[in-house]
Enzyme design. Structure first.
Site, PDB file in Angstrom:
ATOM      1  N   ASP A  82      44.541  38.147  33.878  1.00  0.00           N
ATOM      2  CA  ASP A  82      44.678  39.330  34.726  1.00  0.00           C
ATOM      3  C   ASP A  82      45.586  39.001  35.914  1.00  0.00           C
ATOM      4  OD1 ASP A  82      44.120  41.937  35.541  1.00  0.00           O
ATOM      5  OD2 ASP A  82      42.278  41.368  36.613  1.00  0.00           O
ATOM      6  N   HIS A  83      46.611  39.796  36.128  1.00  0.00           N
ATOM      7  CA  HIS A  83      47.525  39.629  37.273  1.00  0.00           C
ATOM      8  C   HIS A  83      48.154  38.238  37.380  1.00  0.00           C
ATOM      9  CE1 HIS A  83      46.730  43.586  39.014  1.00  0.00           C
ATOM     10  NE2 HIS A  83      45.448  43.383  38.756  1.00  0.00           N
ATOM     11  N   GLU A 134      53.353  45.576  34.867  1.00  0.00           N
ATOM     12  CA  GLU A 134      52.974  46.662  35.778  1.00  0.00           C
ATOM     13  C   GLU A 134      54.201  47.271  36.452  1.00  0.00           C
ATOM     14  OE1 GLU A 134      49.418  46.068  38.328  1.00  0.00           O
ATOM     15  OE2 GLU A 134      50.732  46.481  40.024  1.00  0.00           O
ATOM     16  N   THR A 256      34.896  45.519  39.939  1.00  0.00           N
ATOM     17  CA  THR A 256      34.057  45.887  41.084  1.00  0.00           C
ATOM     18  C   THR A 256      32.689  46.439  40.673  1.00  0.00           C
ATOM     19  OG1 THR A 256      36.011  46.275  42.441  1.00  0.00           O
ATOM     20  CG2 THR A 256      33.997  47.391  43.133  1.00  0.00           C
TER      21      THR A 256
END
Ligand code: PGH
Ligand code: CA
Ligand code: ZN
Length: 307
Positions: A82-83, A134, A256
């Site tokens: 992720d990222h 992205e 989250t």
């Protein structure tokens, strides 16, 4: 079964449903995700950020996922970075056994984002690994924001078309107004669904929604009731998630919601019994709370009963 990201997301793209991509930072989160997938009969993407990899060690990340996929061989699972911020970070993940990576160069200019993404795609594809990129910046948008301001932060659909053609990236995260964490919107939640549909039409590949936690009321309440503070928190409403899926979102990033649900349960044990110090007495209810959130999400996204 550990599969490449494309295998899970192409099916979701063709059949118009969303697959949860759940972040994990320890055994407890990973176990909850797999157990939820088992109960809901859903494919999953499990994802680790660079921070999570630093925390656990990349060998532990891959080792735990490989143990889990053997324990639950009927569940299609992709292990995703992720990222990822650099080519090296993506390369390390691929060499360690990840089956999907994100190169997040969206804060660079369009040309730099394109060339770095292309470099990662070229390497990843020779290793049978899928790639996410992205476009735009993750940021809440408000009603009174001007068209120019919107254009400055959100994805540009025409650019997305060029970007996908040139990079051959497998899936794309278009910024449409979400942001990470518990405080996504100042006023009423708002996403640019029109822009999303435009991107889907022009790219025709699986799309990714970052910052997709909903913070359901019962999760927020559980956290507040234990004395936690989440004043002003606001997630992406379930109806918006479903609307996004209609607009072409297939990978729905969720971190989250899991953290809040888990910590609310941990806090409750701590409040209820100040003498308790057996870790398992905290984490078992924490895992139950996360599992409930994950199963509910799988039903909302439409990935439940897809295996
Ligand atoms: C996310 C997670 N990870 O990449 O986008 O978003 O903070 O909404 O869970 P949330
Ligand atoms: Ca970014
Ligand atoms: Zn994200």
């Amino acid at each position: 079964m550990l599969v490449q990201g494309n295998e899970i997301l192409h099916k979701a793209h063709k059949e118009f449903y969303g697959v949860g991509a759940f972040n994990f930072v320890n055994f407890e989160m990973l176990q909850s995700i797999f157990e939820a997938a088992h109960q809901a009969k859903s494919p999953i993407i499990v994802q680790a950020s660079e921070g999570a990899i630093k925390y656990m060690g990349i060998d532990m990340v891959v080792g735990m996922v490989k143990t889990m996929e053997k324990r639950y061989p009927h569940i299609p699972v992709a292990l995703h970075l992720d990222h990822g911020t650099t080519f090296e970070s993506c390369k390390n993940a691929i060499e360690a056994g990840f089956t999907s990576v994100m190169i997040d160069a969206s804060h660079h200019c369009f040309e730099e984002n394109l060339s770095l993404t292309k470099q990662v795609v070229d390497f990843a594809h020779t290793h049978g690994v899928s790639v996410e990129a992205e476009l735009g910046r993750l940021m809440g948008i408000e009603d009174n924001i001007s068209v120019d301001e919107k254009d400055a932060v959100l994805v540009n659909p025409q650019e997305a078309e060029i970007f996908v053609k040139e990079t051959k990236v497998d899936y794309l995260a278009p910024a449409i107004g979400t942001s990470h964490g518990a405080f996504k919107f100042k006023g009423e939640p708002k996403l640019d669904f029109k822009r999303l549909q435009e991107v889907k039409k022009l790219t025709n590949i699986p799309l990714v929604l970052h910052g997709a936690s909903a913070i359901p009321d019962y999760v927020r309440e559980a956290f507040l009731q234990t004395g936690g503070d989440l004043k002003g928190s606001r997630g992406v409403p379930f109806e918006f998630l479903q609307e996004s899926i209609k607009g072409g979102i297939n990978k729905v990033n969720t971190d989250t919601d899991l953290r809040i649900a888990f910590m609310a349960a941990v806090r409750k044990v701590a409040n209820d019994d100040p003498t308790q110090f057996d870790l398992r007495k905290f984490f078992t209810p924490g895992m139950e709370a996360m599992k409930k959130v994950i199963i509910e999400r799988m039903q909302i996204l439409g990935s439940a009963n897809k295996i």
